[in-house]
Design a protein around this motif. Structure first.
Motif: not given
Length: 71
Positions: A16-17, A20, A24, A30-34, A37-38, A41
């Protein structure tokens, strides 16, 4: 020695981290990166639950269930 589920529990926050951060830095928002990553996960969690799910070994002394059938 770490088992499969120990590794999965460690990989969930790392992916996740880590993903992301990589996505990023690569230039996506950042929204797309999260979201990316999610998603990875969630795939790890799904694999641990449904593909390689925890099962209990069947007891050899267990008796089969009886059915009420007419003989």
């Amino acid at each position: 020695m770490a088992g499969y589920y120990d590794v999965i529990l460690g990989l969930i926050p790392l992916t996740l981290i880590g993903i992301t951060g990589v996505v990023s830095v690569a230039g996506l928002s950042l929204t797309t990166a999260v979201l990316v990553g999610a998603t990875v996960s969630i795939l790890l969690i799904g694999h641990a639950l449904f593909i390689n799910g925890p099962v209990t070994p069947e007891s050899k002394s267990a008796t089969p269930l009886r059915t009420n059938s007419a003989d």
